[in-house]
Design an enzyme around this catalytic site. Structure first.
Site, mmCIF file in Angstrom:
data_model
loop_
_atom_site.group_PDB
_atom_site.id
_atom_site.type_symbol
_atom_site.label_atom_id
_atom_site.label_comp_id
_atom_site.label_asym_id
_atom_site.label_seq_id
_atom_site.Cartn_x
_atom_site.Cartn_y
_atom_site.Cartn_z
ATOM 1 N N HIS A 167 2.444 -3.237 -7.587
ATOM 2 C CA HIS A 167 1.424 -2.511 -8.373
ATOM 3 C C HIS A 167 1.418 -1.058 -7.939
ATOM 4 C CE1 HIS A 167 -2.703 -1.297 -9.627
ATOM 5 N NE2 HIS A 167 -2.546 -2.216 -10.559
ATOM 6 N N PHE A 168 2.169 -0.253 -8.432
ATOM 7 C CA PHE A 168 3.235 -0.385 -9.410
ATOM 8 C C PHE A 168 4.561 -0.015 -8.741
ATOM 9 C CE2 PHE A 168 -0.627 0.786 -11.676
ATOM 10 C CZ PHE A 168 -0.680 -0.157 -12.675
#
Length: 172
Positions: A71-72
């Site tokens: 993420h991410f």
């Protein structure tokens, strides 16, 4: 008998996840990666902004934490929902600390604001929970305001965090 200290270590919090800290009927914290704190540094029954209780906990940040890898990709940031969940976890933990029994369930939140982010180069996240209302009858519920700080700066605020304890969650 409830283990009612002012502070708890990571090992204590992990014991809570196994149902060992507050007894068989007490609310467990999540286990493994979903436990969003490393220690509780302060708990009081009459402190906080509203004089109805206060909890402060911390999470040490390092780039190897599981969420930074997904993420991410290329833009690692701690998901804001994990900070919100940590605040709900602490409301439920406090209810167990008071002697409440049952399984904890988040019941809602009034308003959440995100004004910053937790990046891999941060050192520490601090959670502060100020209780507004505690119900310890047939219904066991806590209502609190909370904030998340990264390295001393407030980055999330939440009003009216609600958590209830339920003996039977089948109809929930």
């Amino acid at each position: 008998m409830v283990d009612k200290r002012e502070s708890y270590t990571k090992e204590d919090l992990e014991a809570s996840g196994r149902g060992e800290l507050f007894g068989a009927g007490g609310p467990p914290l999540p286990a493994g990666n979903m436990l969003m704190m490393d220690r509780v540094v302060k708990m009081t029954e009459d402190g906080g902004t509203y004089g109805k209780g206060y909890v402060e906990a911390e999470l040490d940040i390092n780039p190897d934490l599981w969420f930074f890898g997904c993420h991410f990709i290329g833009d690692p940031v701690m998901p804001g929902c994990l900070g919100l969940d940590a605040m709900w976890q602490l409301v439920g933990f406090y209810l167990g600390w008071l002697g409440g029994e049952g399984k904890g369930r988040a019941l809602g939140v009034g308003e959440v604001k995100f004004t910053g982010q937790v990046l891999p180069d941060a050192k520490k996240v601090t959670y502060r929970i100020n209780f507004k209302r505690i119900i310890m009858r047939k219904l066991i519920m806590g209502v609190a305001d909370g904030e998340v700080l990264v390295d001393g700066k407030v980055i999330y605020t939440a009003t009216d965090l609600k958590v209830g304890l339920f003996k039977d969650t089948n109809a929930f």
